[in-house]
Design a protein around this motif. Sequence first.
Motif, mmCIF file in Angstrom:
data_model
loop_
_atom_site.group_PDB
_atom_site.id
_atom_site.type_symbol
_atom_site.label_atom_id
_atom_site.label_comp_id
_atom_site.label_asym_id
_atom_site.label_seq_id
_atom_site.Cartn_x
_atom_site.Cartn_y
_atom_site.Cartn_z
ATOM 1 N N ALA A 222 0.834 -1.202 0.000
ATOM 2 C CA ALA A 222 0.000 0.000 0.000
ATOM 3 C C ALA A 222 0.873 1.259 0.000
ATOM 4 C CB ALA A 222 -0.935 -0.008 1.209
ATOM 5 N N LEU A 223 1.950 1.248 0.779
ATOM 6 C CA LEU A 223 2.867 2.390 0.783
ATOM 7 C C LEU A 223 3.509 2.583 -0.586
ATOM 8 C CD1 LEU A 223 4.603 2.012 4.254
ATOM 9 C CD2 LEU A 223 3.020 3.810 3.530
ATOM 10 N N ASN A 224 3.872 1.496 -1.238
ATOM 11 C CA ASN A 224 4.446 1.591 -2.582
ATOM 12 C C ASN A 224 3.450 2.218 -3.557
ATOM 13 O OD1 ASN A 224 6.894 0.511 -1.785
ATOM 14 N ND2 ASN A 224 6.349 -1.565 -2.383
ATOM 15 N N GLU A 225 2.173 1.876 -3.405
ATOM 16 C CA GLU A 225 1.141 2.460 -4.265
ATOM 17 C C GLU A 225 1.015 3.952 -4.001
ATOM 18 O OE1 GLU A 225 0.006 0.887 -6.803
ATOM 19 O OE2 GLU A 225 1.039 -0.899 -6.103
ATOM 20 N N LEU A 226 1.106 4.358 -2.736
ATOM 21 C CA LEU A 226 1.052 5.785 -2.417
ATOM 22 C C LEU A 226 2.243 6.525 -3.021
ATOM 23 C CD1 LEU A 226 -0.161 5.702 1.292
ATOM 24 C CD2 LEU A 226 -1.416 6.577 -0.685
ATOM 25 N N ILE A 227 3.401 5.894 -3.005
ATOM 26 C CA ILE A 227 4.588 6.497 -3.608
ATOM 27 C C ILE A 227 4.380 6.681 -5.109
ATOM 28 C CG2 ILE A 227 7.025 6.072 -4.168
ATOM 29 C CD1 ILE A 227 7.195 4.713 -1.327
ATOM 30 N N THR A 228 3.795 5.679 -5.763
ATOM 31 C CA THR A 228 3.495 5.772 -7.190
ATOM 32 C C THR A 228 2.545 6.934 -7.461
ATOM 33 O OG1 THR A 228 3.819 3.404 -7.526
ATOM 34 C CG2 THR A 228 2.463 4.545 -9.158
ATOM 35 N N CYS A 229 1.528 7.071 -6.634
ATOM 36 C CA CYS A 229 0.569 8.173 -6.804
ATOM 37 C C CYS A 229 1.252 9.521 -6.598
ATOM 38 C CB CYS A 229 -0.592 8.019 -5.827
ATOM 39 S SG CYS A 229 -1.683 6.645 -6.218
ATOM 40 N N ARG A 230 2.123 9.599 -5.601
ATOM 41 C CA ARG A 230 2.845 10.852 -5.349
ATOM 42 C C ARG A 230 3.674 11.243 -6.574
ATOM 43 N NH1 ARG A 230 7.368 10.340 -1.107
ATOM 44 N NH2 ARG A 230 8.266 9.262 -2.883
ATOM 45 N N GLU A 231 4.373 10.270 -7.156
ATOM 46 C CA GLU A 231 5.195 10.559 -8.328
ATOM 47 C C GLU A 231 4.334 11.025 -9.497
ATOM 48 O OE1 GLU A 231 8.499 10.734 -8.261
ATOM 49 O OE2 GLU A 231 8.326 10.224 -6.146
ATOM 50 N N ALA A 232 3.182 10.401 -9.677
ATOM 51 C CA ALA A 232 2.288 10.812 -10.761
ATOM 52 C C ALA A 232 1.782 12.232 -10.530
ATOM 53 C CB ALA A 232 1.119 9.837 -10.876
ATOM 54 N N LEU B 66 -3.929 14.399 -19.203
ATOM 55 C CA LEU B 66 -5.105 13.521 -19.181
ATOM 56 C C LEU B 66 -4.694 12.052 -19.246
ATOM 57 C CD1 LEU B 66 -7.489 15.446 -21.610
ATOM 58 C CD2 LEU B 66 -7.862 15.045 -19.171
ATOM 59 N N SER B 67 -3.736 11.765 -20.092
ATOM 60 C CA SER B 67 -3.271 10.389 -20.258
ATOM 61 C C SER B 67 -2.610 9.870 -18.982
ATOM 62 C CB SER B 67 -2.298 10.319 -21.433
ATOM 63 O OG SER B 67 -1.785 9.015 -21.576
ATOM 64 N N VAL B 68 -1.713 10.671 -18.411
ATOM 65 C CA VAL B 68 -1.021 10.254 -17.178
ATOM 66 C C VAL B 68 -2.022 10.054 -16.056
ATOM 67 C CG1 VAL B 68 0.576 11.031 -15.364
ATOM 68 C CG2 VAL B 68 1.214 11.276 -17.770
ATOM 69 N N ALA B 69 -2.918 11.016 -15.880
ATOM 70 C CA ALA B 69 -3.902 10.919 -14.800
ATOM 71 C C ALA B 69 -4.817 9.707 -14.989
ATOM 72 C CB ALA B 69 -4.723 12.200 -14.722
ATOM 73 N N GLY B 70 -5.284 9.500 -16.209
ATOM 74 C CA GLY B 70 -6.172 8.363 -16.474
ATOM 75 C C GLY B 70 -5.481 7.025 -16.281
ATOM 76 N N ASP B 71 -4.245 6.912 -16.773
ATOM 77 C CA ASP B 71 -3.503 5.658 -16.624
ATOM 78 C C ASP B 71 -3.249 5.329 -15.158
ATOM 79 O OD1 ASP B 71 -3.441 5.363 -19.363
ATOM 80 O OD2 ASP B 71 -1.319 5.937 -19.569
ATOM 81 N N ILE B 72 -2.819 6.322 -14.396
ATOM 82 C CA ILE B 72 -2.538 6.086 -12.974
ATOM 83 C C ILE B 72 -3.832 5.755 -12.227
ATOM 84 C CG2 ILE B 72 -1.737 7.171 -10.826
ATOM 85 C CD1 ILE B 72 0.519 6.304 -12.693
ATOM 86 N N ALA B 73 -4.912 6.448 -12.533
ATOM 87 C CA ALA B 73 -6.189 6.170 -11.876
ATOM 88 C C ALA B 73 -6.644 4.737 -12.141
ATOM 89 C CB ALA B 73 -7.252 7.164 -12.325
ATOM 90 N N ASN B 74 -6.539 4.293 -13.387
ATOM 91 C CA ASN B 74 -6.937 2.923 -13.720
ATOM 92 C C ASN B 74 -6.042 1.894 -13.043
ATOM 93 O OD1 ASN B 74 -9.113 3.641 -15.370
ATOM 94 N ND2 ASN B 74 -7.810 3.850 -17.161
ATOM 95 N N LEU B 75 -4.742 2.128 -13.083
ATOM 96 C CA LEU B 75 -3.795 1.215 -12.456
ATOM 97 C C LEU B 75 -4.049 1.121 -10.955
ATOM 98 C CD1 LEU B 75 -1.189 -0.530 -12.564
ATOM 99 C CD2 LEU B 75 0.091 1.589 -12.212
ATOM 100 N N GLU B 76 -4.227 2.267 -10.317
ATOM 101 C CA GLU B 76 -4.418 2.263 -8.869
ATOM 102 C C GLU B 76 -5.767 1.668 -8.474
ATOM 103 O OE1 GLU B 76 -1.983 2.567 -6.780
ATOM 104 O OE2 GLU B 76 -0.738 2.994 -8.508
ATOM 105 N N SER B 77 -6.770 1.796 -9.312
ATOM 106 C CA SER B 77 -8.060 1.147 -9.034
ATOM 107 C C SER B 77 -7.883 -0.365 -8.949
ATOM 108 C CB SER B 77 -9.091 1.482 -10.111
ATOM 109 O OG SER B 77 -9.481 2.820 -10.015
#
Length: 99
Positions: free
Chosen positions: A15-25, A54-65
Motif C-alpha cells: 500500500a505504501l508503494n502504491e502511495l509512492i506511485t501516486c505521489r510521483e504521478a 489527461l493520459s497520465v492521470a487516467g492511466d494512474i487512476a486505472n492502475l491504482e483502481s
Amino acid sequence: MTASTQNLQKIARAALNELITCREALFQIEALFLAMKNQDLTRDTLEQLVNLGLSVAGDIANLESENISSLEGRYDEAISAPQNGESQNVARIPVEGSR
C-alpha cells in the motif's frame, strides 16, 4: 511473528508503494501545470500538454483502481484467516477401547 502479521506487513508495504506511485504521478502532473503557465506556449503545444496530463492521470487512476482492489482482497483474506494460537472449540468424544 505470526504468518498473518507478516502478511499484513507485506500488504502495508504494498500500500505504501502504491502511495509512492501516486505521489510521483502527482508530481508529473504538477510539472505539466507549471509548464502550461508558460505565456509563450502555442495553442498546439498547450493542447499536447493537456492531452499528456489527461493520459497520465487516467492511466494512474486505472492502475491504482486495480491495485486497490487487489490490496483490499489480500487484506480481507489476511484478517479472516485463523490466527496461530487461537483456540478452537473441539468436542472430544471418547472412542471405545481407547482408555
